[in-house]
Design a protein around this motif. Sequence first.
Motif, short mmCIF file in Angstrom:
data_model
loop_
_atom_site.label_atom_id
_atom_site.label_comp_id
_atom_site.label_asym_id
_atom_site.label_seq_id
_atom_site.Cartn_x
_atom_site.Cartn_y
_atom_site.Cartn_z
N THR A 290 46.84 70.04 75.19
CA THR A 290 46.68 71.44 74.78
C THR A 290 48.02 72.15 74.71
O THR A 290 48.09 73.37 74.57
CB THR A 290 45.75 72.20 75.77
OG1 THR A 290 46.23 72.01 77.11
CG2 THR A 290 44.32 71.70 75.66
N GLY B 155 46.33 72.11 68.45
CA GLY B 155 46.77 72.79 67.24
C GLY B 155 47.82 72.00 66.49
O GLY B 155 48.22 70.90 66.89
N GLU C 15 42.09 73.82 65.79
CA GLU C 15 42.79 74.91 65.10
C GLU C 15 43.39 75.89 66.09
O GLU C 15 43.27 77.11 65.95
CB GLU C 15 41.83 75.62 64.15
CG GLU C 15 41.31 74.71 63.04
CD GLU C 15 40.31 75.42 62.13
OE1 GLU C 15 39.96 76.57 62.42
OE2 GLU C 15 39.91 74.80 61.13
N GLY C 16 44.03 75.35 67.13
CA GLY C 16 44.70 76.21 68.08
C GLY C 16 43.81 76.83 69.13
O GLY C 16 44.22 77.74 69.84
N ASN C 17 42.59 76.33 69.27
CA ASN C 17 41.62 76.92 70.18
C ASN C 17 41.04 75.83 71.07
O ASN C 17 40.54 74.81 70.57
CB ASN C 17 40.52 77.61 69.36
CG ASN C 17 39.54 78.36 70.20
OD1 ASN C 17 38.84 77.78 71.03
ND2 ASN C 17 39.47 79.65 69.98
N TYR D 134 52.03 84.08 73.80
CA TYR D 134 51.29 82.83 73.60
C TYR D 134 50.50 82.34 74.80
O TYR D 134 49.83 81.32 74.70
CB TYR D 134 52.27 81.74 73.17
CG TYR D 134 52.76 81.89 71.75
CD1 TYR D 134 52.16 81.19 70.70
CD2 TYR D 134 53.81 82.74 71.44
CE1 TYR D 134 52.60 81.33 69.40
CE2 TYR D 134 54.26 82.90 70.13
CZ TYR D 134 53.64 82.19 69.12
OH TYR D 134 54.07 82.34 67.83
N ILE E 201 47.34 85.31 72.04
CA ILE E 201 46.38 84.22 71.98
C ILE E 201 45.30 84.48 73.02
O ILE E 201 45.53 84.33 74.21
CB ILE E 201 47.06 82.87 72.23
CG1 ILE E 201 48.00 82.53 71.08
CG2 ILE E 201 46.05 81.77 72.42
CD1 ILE E 201 48.65 81.19 71.18
N ASN F 91 45.58 82.43 66.56
CA ASN F 91 45.81 81.04 66.93
C ASN F 91 47.19 80.62 66.42
O ASN F 91 47.66 81.13 65.40
CB ASN F 91 44.75 80.13 66.32
CG ASN F 91 43.37 80.37 66.89
OD1 ASN F 91 43.22 80.57 68.09
ND2 ASN F 91 42.35 80.36 66.04
N GLU G 267 49.01 80.89 62.67
CA GLU G 267 48.57 82.06 61.90
C GLU G 267 49.60 83.19 61.91
O GLU G 267 49.33 84.27 61.37
CB GLU G 267 47.26 82.60 62.48
CG GLU G 267 46.09 81.64 62.41
CD GLU G 267 44.82 82.17 63.06
OE1 GLU G 267 43.75 81.59 62.83
OE2 GLU G 267 44.91 83.18 63.80
#
Length: 232
Positions: free
Chosen positions: A53, A76, A95-97, A172, A201, A221, A224
């Motif tokens: 992560t 991500g 997707e960053g989540n 972040y 985030i 995310n 973006e």
Amino acid sequence: MHILLTRPLEDCSELIIRFKKLGHIVSHMPLLKIEKKNYDDSFLNNSRGIIFTSANAIKFLDIKNIDKNIKCFCVGLQTEKKAKSIGFQNIICAEGNVRNLKELIMQNFETHEGNLVYVSGEIISMDLDLQLINEGYSIKRVVNYQTKHNNNFQEKFVNELKKNIPDIVFIYSQNSALSFLKFIKFNHSETQWMDTNLMCIGEKTSSILNEIKWKKIFLFNPGEEEFLLYKI
């Protein structure tokens, strides 16, 4: 616009270049220092899948005995890019989540396939390993780095930042938010950010900075950042 980026330089250098090419002023203030931790790597050798992560988890990973063809789950695009750079072949990217990452793991890795290993820092936003254990997975969390607040900012930089408060700040992590709040209070600049858009985030990250009055708060995310500029 004046944009403040707060990640370590190696994690945001490309974004700095991209923003400058778009004609923006970019200030860089790394809020955290990342340090390697010693860890037990025995579980890594018997795992059928690995989870990241954070790109930092990959940076501080000893990869010589890891099968690069095992399923590699990344939160991500930046983490995926780092995983590719050290040779992982079978990468599945969210997707960053972290919640999306959990769903991808459950869709692409059966509980009977074997052990999973989750490599992370000391502080995580969600207990992904515990949630997967509750779903019937065999998983071990390995902590291979720690973050510390960076309190060493040059006086000249701080003074210039006060004179030209950014239009946008990107935060972040919850730990970064705590560090930024500490910075604002230490410099008695609580009332100076009313025209700044705060980009965070997750809601937990933004809630830490809610006591400061911002122009607007946006959740995003990784990946973006450039898109968000057009929402201002």
